[in-house]
Write a protein that holds these residues in place. Sequence first.
Motif, PDB file in Angstrom:
ATOM      1  N   LEU A   1      39.362  47.391  47.560  1.00  0.00           N
ATOM      2  CA  LEU A   1      38.507  47.493  46.375  1.00  0.00           C
ATOM      3  C   LEU A   1      38.695  48.813  45.644  1.00  0.00           C
ATOM      4  O   LEU A   1      38.809  49.856  46.244  1.00  0.00           O
ATOM      5  CB  LEU A   1      37.048  47.352  46.790  1.00  0.00           C
ATOM      6  CG  LEU A   1      36.686  45.998  47.372  1.00  0.00           C
ATOM      7  CD1 LEU A   1      35.261  46.028  47.888  1.00  0.00           C
ATOM      8  CD2 LEU A   1      36.857  44.925  46.334  1.00  0.00           C
ATOM      9  N   GLY A   2      38.711  48.717  44.351  1.00  0.00           N
ATOM     10  CA  GLY A   2      38.721  49.908  43.520  1.00  0.00           C
ATOM     11  C   GLY A   2      40.064  50.585  43.348  1.00  0.00           C
ATOM     12  O   GLY A   2      40.162  51.562  42.632  1.00  0.00           O
TER      13      GLY A   2
ATOM     14  N   SER B   1      44.959  47.087  40.361  1.00  0.00           N
ATOM     15  CA  SER B   1      44.809  46.680  38.968  1.00  0.00           C
ATOM     16  C   SER B   1      45.015  45.188  38.870  1.00  0.00           C
ATOM     17  O   SER B   1      45.672  44.585  39.698  1.00  0.00           O
ATOM     18  CB  SER B   1      45.844  47.405  38.104  1.00  0.00           C
ATOM     19  OG  SER B   1      47.130  47.019  38.478  1.00  0.00           O
ATOM     20  N   ILE B   2      44.466  44.621  37.847  1.00  0.00           N
ATOM     21  CA  ILE B   2      44.622  43.196  37.647  1.00  0.00           C
ATOM     22  C   ILE B   2      45.961  42.956  36.973  1.00  0.00           C
ATOM     23  O   ILE B   2      46.283  43.548  35.961  1.00  0.00           O
ATOM     24  CB  ILE B   2      43.476  42.640  36.785  1.00  0.00           C
ATOM     25  CG1 ILE B   2      42.174  42.784  37.557  1.00  0.00           C
ATOM     26  CG2 ILE B   2      43.744  41.206  36.386  1.00  0.00           C
ATOM     27  CD1 ILE B   2      40.952  42.372  36.765  1.00  0.00           C
TER      28      ILE B   2
ATOM     29  N   LYS C   1      32.470  38.732  48.448  1.00  0.00           N
ATOM     30  CA  LYS C   1      33.656  38.389  47.653  1.00  0.00           C
ATOM     31  C   LYS C   1      34.438  37.300  48.363  1.00  0.00           C
ATOM     32  O   LYS C   1      34.121  36.908  49.482  1.00  0.00           O
ATOM     33  CB  LYS C   1      34.511  39.627  47.448  1.00  0.00           C
ATOM     34  CG  LYS C   1      33.698  40.774  46.892  1.00  0.00           C
ATOM     35  CD  LYS C   1      34.332  41.461  45.782  1.00  0.00           C
ATOM     36  CE  LYS C   1      33.360  42.508  45.254  1.00  0.00           C
ATOM     37  NZ  LYS C   1      34.024  43.623  44.721  1.00  0.00           N
TER      38      LYS C   1
ATOM     39  N   ARG D   1      43.803  34.983  43.705  1.00  0.00           N
ATOM     40  CA  ARG D   1      42.643  35.563  43.030  1.00  0.00           C
ATOM     41  C   ARG D   1      41.717  36.180  44.072  1.00  0.00           C
ATOM     42  O   ARG D   1      41.482  35.595  45.124  1.00  0.00           O
ATOM     43  CB  ARG D   1      41.875  34.511  42.246  1.00  0.00           C
ATOM     44  CG  ARG D   1      42.633  33.965  41.065  1.00  0.00           C
ATOM     45  CD  ARG D   1      41.761  33.021  40.230  1.00  0.00           C
ATOM     46  NE  ARG D   1      42.554  32.459  39.151  1.00  0.00           N
ATOM     47  CZ  ARG D   1      43.109  31.251  39.193  1.00  0.00           C
ATOM     48  NH1 ARG D   1      42.943  30.467  40.236  1.00  0.00           N
ATOM     49  NH2 ARG D   1      43.814  30.824  38.180  1.00  0.00           N
ATOM     50  N   TYR D   2      41.162  37.347  43.715  1.00  0.00           N
ATOM     51  CA  TYR D   2      40.203  38.035  44.572  1.00  0.00           C
ATOM     52  C   TYR D   2      39.018  38.450  43.719  1.00  0.00           C
ATOM     53  O   TYR D   2      39.191  38.936  42.607  1.00  0.00           O
ATOM     54  CB  TYR D   2      40.832  39.280  45.202  1.00  0.00           C
ATOM     55  CG  TYR D   2      39.848  40.079  46.016  1.00  0.00           C
ATOM     56  CD1 TYR D   2      39.619  39.776  47.349  1.00  0.00           C
ATOM     57  CD2 TYR D   2      39.127  41.115  45.441  1.00  0.00           C
ATOM     58  CE1 TYR D   2      38.693  40.490  48.094  1.00  0.00           C
ATOM     59  CE2 TYR D   2      38.200  41.838  46.173  1.00  0.00           C
ATOM     60  CZ  TYR D   2      37.988  41.522  47.496  1.00  0.00           C
ATOM     61  OH  TYR D   2      37.068  42.226  48.225  1.00  0.00           O
ATOM     62  N   GLY D   3      37.832  38.260  44.226  1.00  0.00           N
ATOM     63  CA  GLY D   3      36.625  38.666  43.515  1.00  0.00           C
ATOM     64  C   GLY D   3      35.499  37.684  43.753  1.00  0.00           C
ATOM     65  O   GLY D   3      35.328  37.171  44.852  1.00  0.00           O
TER      66      GLY D   3
ATOM     67  N   LYS E   1      33.870  36.800  37.995  1.00  0.00           N
ATOM     68  CA  LYS E   1      34.246  38.218  38.022  1.00  0.00           C
ATOM     69  C   LYS E   1      35.460  38.413  38.943  1.00  0.00           C
ATOM     70  O   LYS E   1      35.350  38.958  40.039  1.00  0.00           O
ATOM     71  CB  LYS E   1      33.095  39.084  38.485  1.00  0.00           C
ATOM     72  CG  LYS E   1      33.399  40.562  38.317  1.00  0.00           C
ATOM     73  CD  LYS E   1      32.211  41.433  38.555  1.00  0.00           C
ATOM     74  CE  LYS E   1      32.646  42.871  38.302  1.00  0.00           C
ATOM     75  NZ  LYS E   1      31.589  43.805  38.518  1.00  0.00           N
TER      76      LYS E   1
ATOM     77  N   GLU F   1      38.681  40.174  40.210  1.00  0.00           N
ATOM     78  CA  GLU F   1      39.114  41.573  40.206  1.00  0.00           C
ATOM     79  C   GLU F   1      40.623  41.742  40.320  1.00  0.00           C
ATOM     80  O   GLU F   1      41.151  42.764  39.903  1.00  0.00           O
ATOM     81  CB  GLU F   1      38.436  42.319  41.358  1.00  0.00           C
ATOM     82  CG  GLU F   1      36.932  42.351  41.225  1.00  0.00           C
ATOM     83  CD  GLU F   1      36.252  42.978  42.424  1.00  0.00           C
ATOM     84  OE1 GLU F   1      36.879  43.798  43.124  1.00  0.00           O
ATOM     85  OE2 GLU F   1      35.084  42.647  42.656  1.00  0.00           O
ATOM     86  N   LEU F   2      41.298  40.775  40.920  1.00  0.00           N
ATOM     87  CA  LEU F   2      42.745  40.866  41.085  1.00  0.00           C
ATOM     88  C   LEU F   2      43.349  39.480  40.995  1.00  0.00           C
ATOM     89  O   LEU F   2      42.858  38.553  41.634  1.00  0.00           O
ATOM     90  CB  LEU F   2      43.105  41.489  42.444  1.00  0.00           C
ATOM     91  CG  LEU F   2      44.598  41.563  42.767  1.00  0.00           C
ATOM     92  CD1 LEU F   2      45.320  42.517  41.821  1.00  0.00           C
ATOM     93  CD2 LEU F   2      44.812  41.992  44.206  1.00  0.00           C
TER      94      LEU F   2
END
Length: 170
Positions: free
Chosen positions: A18-19, A22-23, A56, A70-72, A76, A78-79
């Motif tokens: 996390l954090g 980048s997407i 998540k 896909r992650y998130g 929403k 995030e990736l």
Amino acid sequence: MRGVVTAIGSTCILAMLLGTLSITGAASARPASQPAGHSLCMAGETRIFSCPLGAKQVSVCGAGKQAVYRYGRPGKIELVSRSMTLAEQGYSGGGETQIQVTNNGYSYILFDRTVRTGFGPDGRHDPAFSSGLLVRRGGRILSSKRCGNDASIPSLARQFMPTGNEIVVH
């Protein structure tokens, strides 16, 4: 519940830190109408793998002839990545399948593993199943999370991504 365990078995790992990621592709559409925590696949996509990781989740979906990671959370994401390979390794009494996703120097490894934990007096193999997500950078494991469900990577994953050569040891 798992289906029949194949000779290869299956294990899947996708990792997300996390954090720091980048997407690589924006997900503008909302996931298909499914219960929360079920999948991040969009309407019309084939669900290959879906794994809740606390609040998540991570999903790999077949979109056309290609897979998308896909992650998130629903609504929403995030990736998103389409850069991935599939690796399989058979073990005595089980096996492992991994989907390896790369993004900005990070590797996200989804795994699905079946191992024999022993033999009972009745001849049972006593398999143990595990699945989850590993995050690596430079060969170092940064995060390891187990799926909150009985996630597995089905053989249809081969239709959506190229085969890789290496199973990541974890």
